[in-house]
Design a protein around this motif. Structure first.
Motif, mmCIF file in Angstrom:
data_model
loop_
_atom_site.group_PDB
_atom_site.id
_atom_site.type_symbol
_atom_site.label_atom_id
_atom_site.label_comp_id
_atom_site.label_asym_id
_atom_site.label_seq_id
_atom_site.Cartn_x
_atom_site.Cartn_y
_atom_site.Cartn_z
ATOM 1 N N ALA A 71 -10.135 2.365 -10.268
ATOM 2 C CA ALA A 71 -8.690 2.460 -10.416
ATOM 3 C C ALA A 71 -8.008 1.974 -9.142
ATOM 4 O O ALA A 71 -8.636 1.813 -8.100
ATOM 5 C CB ALA A 71 -8.307 3.899 -10.715
ATOM 6 N N LEU A 72 -6.714 1.775 -9.250
ATOM 7 C CA LEU A 72 -5.936 1.380 -8.083
ATOM 8 C C LEU A 72 -6.003 2.483 -7.029
ATOM 9 O O LEU A 72 -6.017 3.667 -7.362
ATOM 10 C CB LEU A 72 -4.479 1.148 -8.483
ATOM 11 N N PRO A 73 -6.019 2.107 -5.756
ATOM 12 C CA PRO A 73 -6.017 3.138 -4.721
ATOM 13 C C PRO A 73 -4.681 3.875 -4.689
ATOM 14 O O PRO A 73 -3.658 3.364 -5.154
ATOM 15 C CB PRO A 73 -6.251 2.339 -3.431
ATOM 16 N N ASP A 74 -4.706 5.066 -4.132
ATOM 17 C CA ASP A 74 -3.492 5.869 -4.015
ATOM 18 C C ASP A 74 -2.580 5.236 -2.961
ATOM 19 O O ASP A 74 -3.000 5.032 -1.822
ATOM 20 C CB ASP A 74 -3.859 7.297 -3.619
ATOM 21 N N ILE A 75 -1.360 4.926 -3.351
ATOM 22 C CA ILE A 75 -0.429 4.266 -2.426
ATOM 23 C C ILE A 75 0.549 5.264 -1.801
ATOM 24 O O ILE A 75 1.389 4.876 -0.986
ATOM 25 C CB ILE A 75 0.342 3.127 -3.123
ATOM 26 N N SER A 76 0.440 6.520 -2.153
ATOM 27 C CA SER A 76 1.409 7.525 -1.696
ATOM 28 C C SER A 76 1.457 7.649 -0.181
ATOM 29 O O SER A 76 2.531 7.770 0.409
ATOM 30 C CB SER A 76 1.082 8.887 -2.302
ATOM 31 N N GLN A 77 0.296 7.641 0.464
ATOM 32 C CA GLN A 77 0.242 7.874 1.902
ATOM 33 C C GLN A 77 1.014 6.806 2.678
ATOM 34 O O GLN A 77 1.821 7.114 3.559
ATOM 35 C CB GLN A 77 -1.215 7.921 2.367
ATOM 36 N N ASN A 78 0.766 5.534 2.371
ATOM 37 C CA ASN A 78 1.467 4.452 3.078
ATOM 38 C C ASN A 78 2.960 4.439 2.751
ATOM 39 O O ASN A 78 3.780 4.126 3.615
ATOM 40 C CB ASN A 78 0.843 3.098 2.753
ATOM 41 N N LEU A 174 14.247 -0.436 0.371
ATOM 42 C CA LEU A 174 12.896 0.127 0.423
ATOM 43 C C LEU A 174 12.917 1.629 0.186
ATOM 44 O O LEU A 174 12.105 2.159 -0.568
ATOM 45 C CB LEU A 174 12.253 -0.158 1.778
ATOM 46 N N GLN A 175 13.857 2.304 0.830
ATOM 47 C CA GLN A 175 13.949 3.755 0.672
ATOM 48 C C GLN A 175 14.212 4.127 -0.784
ATOM 49 O O GLN A 175 13.580 5.044 -1.323
ATOM 50 C CB GLN A 175 15.052 4.308 1.565
ATOM 51 N N ASP A 176 15.119 3.417 -1.428
ATOM 52 C CA ASP A 176 15.432 3.703 -2.832
ATOM 53 C C ASP A 176 14.232 3.426 -3.742
ATOM 54 O O ASP A 176 13.972 4.173 -4.693
ATOM 55 C CB ASP A 176 16.640 2.876 -3.278
ATOM 56 N N MET A 177 13.512 2.357 -3.462
ATOM 57 C CA MET A 177 12.332 2.024 -4.272
ATOM 58 C C MET A 177 11.255 3.105 -4.143
ATOM 59 O O MET A 177 10.687 3.550 -5.145
ATOM 60 C CB MET A 177 11.765 0.656 -3.850
ATOM 61 N N ILE A 178 11.001 3.515 -2.913
ATOM 62 C CA ILE A 178 9.956 4.524 -2.682
ATOM 63 C C ILE A 178 10.363 5.866 -3.287
ATOM 64 O O ILE A 178 9.541 6.568 -3.894
ATOM 65 C CB ILE A 178 9.652 4.637 -1.178
ATOM 66 N N MET A 179 11.644 6.219 -3.149
ATOM 67 C CA MET A 179 12.124 7.476 -3.735
ATOM 68 C C MET A 179 12.018 7.442 -5.261
ATOM 69 O O MET A 179 11.687 8.443 -5.893
ATOM 70 C CB MET A 179 13.560 7.764 -3.297
ATOM 71 N N GLU A 185 7.123 10.452 -10.388
ATOM 72 C CA GLU A 185 5.695 10.799 -10.320
ATOM 73 C C GLU A 185 4.784 9.575 -10.451
ATOM 74 O O GLU A 185 3.830 9.561 -11.224
ATOM 75 C CB GLU A 185 5.351 11.852 -11.374
ATOM 76 N N GLY A 186 5.088 8.549 -9.700
ATOM 77 C CA GLY A 186 4.241 7.366 -9.663
ATOM 78 C C GLY A 186 4.572 6.312 -10.697
ATOM 79 O O GLY A 186 3.904 5.284 -10.753
ATOM 80 N N CYS A 187 5.593 6.542 -11.520
ATOM 81 C CA CYS A 187 6.015 5.547 -12.519
ATOM 82 C C CYS A 187 7.249 4.820 -11.975
ATOM 83 O O CYS A 187 8.378 5.243 -12.205
ATOM 84 C CB CYS A 187 6.326 6.212 -13.851
ATOM 85 N N PHE A 188 6.995 3.760 -11.246
ATOM 86 C CA PHE A 188 8.066 3.005 -10.603
ATOM 87 C C PHE A 188 8.760 2.097 -11.611
ATOM 88 O O PHE A 188 8.104 1.378 -12.364
ATOM 89 C CB PHE A 188 7.476 2.178 -9.454
ATOM 90 N N ASP A 189 10.095 2.146 -11.645
ATOM 91 C CA ASP A 189 10.886 1.308 -12.555
ATOM 92 C C ASP A 189 11.399 0.094 -11.787
ATOM 93 O O ASP A 189 12.457 0.139 -11.158
ATOM 94 C CB ASP A 189 12.047 2.113 -13.140
#
Length: 197
Positions: A71-78, A174-179, A185-189
């Motif tokens: 699976a894709l690696p977890d991107i949350s930390q970065n 960037l801040q808005d995208m990450i938020m 919960e990981g479902c980026f629009d």
């Protein structure tokens, strides 16, 4: 007798296929005739059990498992790290990486995108990203620009501040995208941000 000869040929083929390395003295005799009182099904079961017993004596095959697609690696930390840098009032920005024009005008150009990390699949665009020299599939989109924004978020999430992006991003975007990523919960629009890049 005709049924028995057909059975004998079949069992002989099975024996040759599975029991070829065994001691012949323990093998069923090819000229063994079933007793007339023994029903045909019992004769078949007897020969099959002998073959199965001898097959068990063969060394076990070494089965190599194919590598499964991880699976894709977890991107949350970065992504959290980028948020912390933005929160400390440091200016964070990414500049668009230009894609090589090699192959854009040849016969395969329908599959190539002007954005990095995208591959045409009919009328849709697949998003792929390199993780430790292996391509990982992120998703498929109708809109090429939306797919490119999705690639950019994962590029930043996997590579941090060294991520290569298709568009220029300032701290606010960037801040808005990450938020958006964390809020859903990981479902980026990605569609919400195509007008901002």
């Amino acid at each position: 007798m005709t049924c028995y000869h057909a059975l004998e040929r079949t069992l002989g083929g099975i024996y040759d296929k599975y029991c070829w390395g065994l001691d012949v003295s323990t093998s069923p005799s090819p000229t063994l005739m079933p007793q007339r009182s023994m029903p045909f099904n019992q004769s078949l079961a007897k020969h099959s059990s002998l073959l199965c017993e001898q097959k068990k004596e063969l060394p076990a095959k070494i089965i190599t498992k194919k590598a499964t697609v991880s699976a894709l690696p977890d991107i949350s930390q970065n992504l959290r790290m980028v948020l912390q840098i933005i929160g400390s009032n440091q200016e964070v920005s990414f500049r668009a990486t230009s894609k090589s024009s090699r192959g854009l005008h040849n016969g395969a150009s329908r599959r190539r995108s002007r954005y990095i990390g995208l591959l045409g699949n009919g009328k849709r665009w697949q998003v792929l990203i390199n993780v430790r020299s292996k391509k990982k599939y992120i998703g498929t989109f109708k809109c090429e620009k939306e797919a490119a924004v999705m690639h950019d978020l994962y590029s930043i999430g996997i590579n941090g501040m060294r991520g290569k992006t298709n568009f220029n991003y300032d701290s606010s975007t960037l801040q808005d995208m990450i938020m958006d990523y964390f809020t859903n919960e990981g479902c980026f629009d990605a569609h919400k941000f195509i007008s901002r890049v």
